[in-house]
Structure formats: structure tokens, C-alpha cells
Design a protein around this motif. Structure first.
Motif, PDB file in Angstrom:
ATOM      1  N   GLU A 142       1.488  16.714  14.791  1.00 51.91           N
ATOM      2  CA  GLU A 142       0.586  15.826  14.331  1.00 51.91           C
ATOM      3  C   GLU A 142       0.774  15.624  12.751  1.00 51.91           C
ATOM      4  OE1 GLU A 142      -2.990  13.034  15.080  1.00 51.91           O
ATOM      5  OE2 GLU A 142      -1.613  14.226  16.350  1.00 51.91           O
ATOM      6  N   ALA A 143       0.781  14.254  12.207  1.00 53.02           N
ATOM      7  CA  ALA A 143       0.972  14.414  10.564  1.00 53.02           C
ATOM      8  C   ALA A 143      -0.397  13.431  10.172  1.00 53.02           C
ATOM      9  CB  ALA A 143       2.001  13.442  10.276  1.00 53.02           C
ATOM     10  N   TRP A 144      -0.448  13.977   8.952  1.00 54.80           N
ATOM     11  CA  TRP A 144      -1.501  13.145   8.262  1.00 54.80           C
ATOM     12  C   TRP A 144      -0.984  12.407   6.771  1.00 54.80           C
ATOM     13  CZ3 TRP A 144      -2.982  16.745  11.597  1.00 54.80           C
ATOM     14  CH2 TRP A 144      -4.193  16.534  12.231  1.00 54.80           C
ATOM     15  N   PHE A 145      -1.501  10.994   6.615  1.00 56.63           N
ATOM     16  CA  PHE A 145      -0.925  10.169   5.522  1.00 56.63           C
ATOM     17  C   PHE A 145      -2.099   9.900   4.770  1.00 56.63           C
ATOM     18  CE2 PHE A 145       1.912  10.156   9.143  1.00 56.63           C
ATOM     19  CZ  PHE A 145       3.329  10.174   8.401  1.00 56.63           C
ATOM     20  N   ASN A 146      -2.057   9.859   3.453  1.00 53.15           N
ATOM     21  CA  ASN A 146      -3.020   9.330   2.571  1.00 53.15           C
ATOM     22  C   ASN A 146      -2.307   7.766   2.057  1.00 53.15           C
ATOM     23  OD1 ASN A 146      -4.783  11.213   2.431  1.00 53.15           O
ATOM     24  ND2 ASN A 146      -4.196  12.268   0.446  1.00 53.15           N
ATOM     25  N   PHE A 147      -3.234   6.786   2.172  1.00 48.97           N
ATOM     26  CA  PHE A 147      -2.811   5.444   1.825  1.00 48.97           C
ATOM     27  C   PHE A 147      -3.954   5.112   0.607  1.00 48.97           C
ATOM     28  CE2 PHE A 147      -1.360   5.966   6.148  1.00 48.97           C
ATOM     29  CZ  PHE A 147      -0.154   5.487   6.120  1.00 48.97           C
ATOM     30  N   ASN A 148      -3.125   4.193  -0.400  1.00 43.73           N
ATOM     31  CA  ASN A 148      -3.805   3.658  -1.282  1.00 43.73           C
ATOM     32  C   ASN A 148      -3.237   2.475  -1.796  1.00 43.73           C
ATOM     33  OD1 ASN A 148      -5.885   3.589  -3.419  1.00 43.73           O
ATOM     34  ND2 ASN A 148      -5.096   5.107  -4.470  1.00 43.73           N
ATOM     35  N   SER A 149      -3.940   1.532  -2.222  1.00 44.23           N
ATOM     36  CA  SER A 149      -3.334   0.124  -2.587  1.00 44.23           C
ATOM     37  C   SER A 149      -2.634   0.244  -3.804  1.00 44.23           C
ATOM     38  CB  SER A 149      -4.435  -0.795  -2.313  1.00 44.23           C
ATOM     39  OG  SER A 149      -5.597  -0.653  -3.360  1.00 44.23           O
ATOM     40  N   LEU A 150      -1.248  -0.396  -4.116  1.00 46.63           N
ATOM     41  CA  LEU A 150      -0.500  -0.194  -5.434  1.00 46.63           C
ATOM     42  C   LEU A 150      -1.607  -1.023  -6.613  1.00 46.63           C
ATOM     43  CD1 LEU A 150       2.736  -0.641  -3.828  1.00 46.63           C
ATOM     44  CD2 LEU A 150       1.877   1.521  -4.710  1.00 46.63           C
ATOM     45  N   VAL A 185       0.754  -1.133   0.071  1.00 39.38           N
ATOM     46  CA  VAL A 185       0.061   0.169  -0.017  1.00 39.38           C
ATOM     47  C   VAL A 185       0.941   1.211  -0.029  1.00 39.38           C
ATOM     48  CG1 VAL A 185      -1.809   1.377   1.475  1.00 39.38           C
ATOM     49  CG2 VAL A 185      -1.906  -1.037   1.372  1.00 39.38           C
ATOM     50  N   ALA A 186       0.670   1.989  -0.983  1.00 34.67           N
ATOM     51  CA  ALA A 186       1.380   3.482  -1.164  1.00 34.67           C
ATOM     52  C   ALA A 186       0.989   4.463   0.077  1.00 34.67           C
ATOM     53  CB  ALA A 186       1.440   3.963  -2.178  1.00 34.67           C
ATOM     54  N   GLY A 187       1.848   5.087   0.713  1.00 32.68           N
ATOM     55  CA  GLY A 187       1.431   6.046   1.722  1.00 32.68           C
ATOM     56  C   GLY A 187       2.424   7.269   1.295  1.00 32.68           C
ATOM     57  N   ASN A 188       1.694   8.582   1.229  1.00 28.83           N
ATOM     58  CA  ASN A 188       2.441   9.498   1.319  1.00 28.83           C
ATOM     59  C   ASN A 188       2.019  10.863   2.498  1.00 28.83           C
ATOM     60  OD1 ASN A 188      -0.175   9.981  -0.208  1.00 28.83           O
ATOM     61  ND2 ASN A 188       0.651  11.968  -0.412  1.00 28.83           N
ATOM     62  N   LYS A 189       2.944  11.542   2.992  1.00 32.40           N
ATOM     63  CA  LYS A 189       2.601  12.558   4.139  1.00 32.40           C
ATOM     64  C   LYS A 189       2.044  13.668   3.465  1.00 32.40           C
ATOM     65  CE  LYS A 189       5.755  13.059   6.835  1.00 32.40           C
ATOM     66  NZ  LYS A 189       7.039  13.565   7.342  1.00 32.40           N
ATOM     67  N   VAL A 190       0.673  13.968   3.707  1.00 26.70           N
ATOM     68  CA  VAL A 190       0.042  15.208   3.063  1.00 26.70           C
ATOM     69  C   VAL A 190       0.049  16.445   3.867  1.00 26.70           C
ATOM     70  CG1 VAL A 190      -1.365  13.643   1.771  1.00 26.70           C
ATOM     71  CG2 VAL A 190      -2.138  14.463   3.840  1.00 26.70           C
ATOM     72  N   ALA A 191       0.442  16.287   5.167  1.00 24.92           N
ATOM     73  CA  ALA A 191       0.405  17.599   6.045  1.00 24.92           C
ATOM     74  C   ALA A 191       0.953  17.183   7.316  1.00 24.92           C
ATOM     75  CB  ALA A 191      -0.994  17.928   6.233  1.00 24.92           C
ATOM     76  N   VAL A 192       1.653  18.161   7.974  1.00 25.13           N
ATOM     77  CA  VAL A 192       2.320  18.032   9.177  1.00 25.13           C
ATOM     78  C   VAL A 192       1.750  19.381   9.877  1.00 25.13           C
ATOM     79  CG1 VAL A 192       4.381  18.184  10.780  1.00 25.13           C
ATOM     80  CG2 VAL A 192       4.394  16.836   8.583  1.00 25.13           C
ATOM     81  N   CYS A 193       1.246  19.201  11.211  1.00 29.14           N
ATOM     82  CA  CYS A 193       0.505  20.227  11.897  1.00 29.14           C
ATOM     83  C   CYS A 193       1.066  20.373  13.129  1.00 29.14           C
ATOM     84  CB  CYS A 193      -0.845  19.868  11.812  1.00 29.14           C
ATOM     85  SG  CYS A 193      -1.707  19.805  10.138  1.00 29.14           S
TER      86      CYS A 193
END
Length: 274
Positions: free
Chosen positions: A266-274, A116-124
């Protein structure tokens, strides 16, 4: 993992207060659930009553839903084991996950193990308001125009939200307006909102926005002020997340008495299956 029932949710709320700021977001979900009887979020723990991991996740996890969950842990090794060895998270769905920045690598690594691909979309930075009595008075003219959003305004909010513009995000915003506190300033001519702020299911305030042609009039400041007073009066925790680099919002909330813990992000990550 064990899903908490109504009685245990009340106990967990009390326990999590002693673990701020790291536990603030899951605390907020439980706070809302205990009062609004929100059946849209399940709260799970690794064990009871001495839990190490708390996961808040939506009940409906389908393509038509904006799937957002958050994770709190006192023990990163236990969190890693849960993510890698159990099926508590449906990795095949696209979803957004919030957690302490220091646990981000563990979450992303667990995702990659499952392809599953994951990328950091925001750090707050998390900012909290401890003493609303020090808030300055709201301009009386602006205050007379403050109202609450209704579901007919959801499309406008969706079009201006950074993570909006989809049917799933529209559903999320509509749900927030329906179930949680919101404030807006209405245009006197057509009674349409020109500025607004909402409350997330975690109790955090956000989606603060003013239409470009109405900026510079103090509307955002008045909305944060009004919303903060309202939430505090109803017993809510008053806090928000300010994305790193957003100096304008940081200055606004600081000027109103919000403070941050410099050691916590706090960090937010989006995940999506490859």
C-alpha cells in the motif's frame, strides 16, 4: 460516482471481503461505518452493484481538517478516467490518499494533469492477524495498567506521530480517540499514558508509540496483543500497515502471528495544488 446508502454499504462490505488484500482498507472504512454509523466518511462507487472503483473520502474537506481518503479499483483504466474526467476529488485541498502501490503512477499523473503536486510519503506492507487464539498471554502486571486513551491525551499523541504536529492532525487524532478503539499503558503515578496504540477509521491499528524512557519493557508488545484480542472479539478485521524499512515493527508484529501478502503493498501520497 454514486454514494452508497446504508443498505448498499452492508452489501458492499460482503462483496469486498472476496477481494482481499487489495480491498482491505476500503472494507475497513465500510465496516466501521456500518457499525459506528460514522457520518464523517462518504463511500462512493463508479456503478452499482458491479462496481470497479470505490472511493472513501471525508465529509468535511476544509483547511482545518486532516483530509485522508483511500481508493480501491479492479480496473485501472476506469480509475484513470474518474480521476481525470470527474470532480470526485477536490484537488485544490491538501490531502493524503492511500491506494495500492501499483496504481500510484496513475494517481500522480492525474494530479499533474490538474496542476497538483503529488509525492509518495510512505510505502507499507499490510499485515493481518488471522488467529488471535495463538497470541501469547499478556504480562499480568502490564495488563493491569492498560486502559483507553481519552481526548485529553490527543496532544501527546499528536506530538509523537510522524505526520502530526499540526492543528489538522490534532483534530484527526482527537476524532480517532473519540470514535474508535484505543489502548494505552498508564503511568501509575500520574495516570498519564506512557505507551499507546489507536485504530484508524479504516480499522487498521497504528500510531503505536512508547515514550523513550519506558522502552524495552514489552509495553508495545502487550498493547498490540491486547488491542488485537479486543478487536477480534468485536468482529473487527485485525490488521496494520508497516512502513518499508521499519524492521523493528515488522519483527514485533511477525512475532505475534501477523502475516503479510508479499505481492501486495500500500502507498500513501500527499497532494497539494501548485
Amino acid at each position: 460516482m454514486e454514494q452508497l446508502n446504508e443498505e448498499r454499504l452492508k452489501i458492499a462490505e460482503t462483496q469486498l471481503k472476496d477481494l482481499f488484500p487489495q480491498s482491505m482498507q476500503v472494507y475497513g472504512y465500510i465496516f466501521q461505518k456500518n457499525r459506528a454509523k460514522d457520518d464523517q466518511v462518504h463511500v462512493l462507487v463508479d456503478r452499482w452493484p458491479d462496481f470497479n472503483v470505490v472511493i472513501c473520502q471525508p465529509v468535511n474537506q476544509g483547511e482545518s481538517h486532516f483530509i485522508e481518503m483511500c481508493v480501491f479499483t479492479k480496473d485501472e483504466a476506469i480509475l484513470r478516467n474518474i480521476l481525470e474526467e470527474t470532480n470526485m476529488i477536490e484537488w485544490s485541498n491538501f490531502f493524503c490518499l492511500g491506494t495500492s502501490l501499483c496504481h500510484g503512477e496513475v494517481v500522480v499523473a492525474a494530479a499533474w494533469e490538474r496542476k497538483v503536486a503529488g509525492n509518495k510519503v510512505a510505502v507499507c506492507h499490510m499485515m493481518t492477524l488471522q488467529d488471535p487464539s495463538r497470541l501469547p498471554p499478556v504480562d499480568s502486571i502490564i495488563e493491569s495498567k492498560i486502559s483507553s486513551l481519552d481526548e485529553t491525551h490527543a496532544d501527546l499523541v499528536n506530538k509523537t506521530w510522524k505526520f502530526g504536529m499540526s492543528e489538522s492532525s490534532l483534530g484527526k487524532i482527537r476524532n480517532m480517540i473519540r470514535h474508535y478503539p484505543s489502548c494505552c499503558v498508564l503511568n501509575a503515578e500520574n495516570q498519564q499514558p506512557i505507551a499507546w496504540i489507536l485504530t484508524y477509521p479504516s480499522c487498521a491499528i497504528g500510531m503505536l508509540y512508547t515514550l523513550p524512557e519506558h522502552r524495552g519493557k514489552g509495553l508495545a508488545r502487550a498493547l498490540v496483543n491486547s488491542m488485537s484480542r479486543r478487536l477480534y472479539a468485536e468482529g473487527f478485521p485485525v490488521y496494520c500497515f508497516i512502513e518499508e524499512g521499519n524492521t523493528m515493527s515488522h519483527s514485533l508484529f511477525t512475532s505475534l502471528g501477523f502475516t503479510e501478502d508479499p505481492q501486495y503493498r500500500e502507498a500513501w501520497f500527499n497532494f497539494n495544488s501548485l
